[in-house]
Motif scaffolding. Structure first.
Motif: not given
Length: 165
Positions: A98-107
């Motif tokens: 299991v891979s979990v990626s975090f990013s931000t978009r539109n607040g």
């Protein structure tokens, strides 16, 4: 011939929570216990148990216990990657990853979860892809509920275990 469509799936969720808080909800034993697990034990390479607010690291092993089940039901695995800010990868049920990626978009903070290397199963009642996809969908929703509103949606009663099988 093996059908690769049943070997992996990807889910994503958007959260009105800062990325650091969400990362720590995945990367600390105490964080995981707020929305996912009854008990999350992580062990360093020399087998020291990590503190509740201590971040996991590559090479750690884990023993997880679920709400709604007694201590005989344990998920064990290892942390393959944890970069301290926006990516975690670990082994999971039946040697999947299991891979979990975090990013931000539109607040918003976006979490992308990818589960791979799912073994193909001829018996549909044991289909790991379906069962894990259902489970992760619930837990990603519970993460949103806990982090944005404080309401925990998990069953915490062992006596109700049979209704979830």
């Amino acid at each position: 011939m093996e059908d690769i469509r049943w070997k992996k799936f990807k889910l994503c969720g958007d959260y009105n929570v800062d990325m650091r808080s969400l990362y720590l909800a995945w990367a600390t034993p105490g964080g995981l216990e707020k929305w996912f697990l009854r008990k999350a034990d992580f062990f360093t390479v020399p087998q020291r148990r990590r503190e509740r607010d201590e971040q996991i690291a590559k090479g750690d092993t884990y023993a997880w216990h679920w709400h709604g089940y007694d201590n005989t039901v344990t998920e064990k695995g290892s942390v393959l990657e944890a970069n301290g800010k926006d990516f975690i990868k670990f082994t999971f049920t039946d040697n999947t990853t299991v891979s979990v990626s975090f990013s931000t978009r539109n607040g918003l903070t976006i979490i992308d979860l990818l589960q791979e290397d799912i073994p193909q199963e001829s018996d549909p009642t044991k289909n790991l892809l379906v069962q894990c996809q259902i489970g992760w969908t619930f837990y990603l929703a519970n993460l949103k509920s806990v982090m944005e509103g404080g309401k925990d949606l998990r069953n915490k009663r062992v006596e109700l275990e049979s209704c979830f099988k």
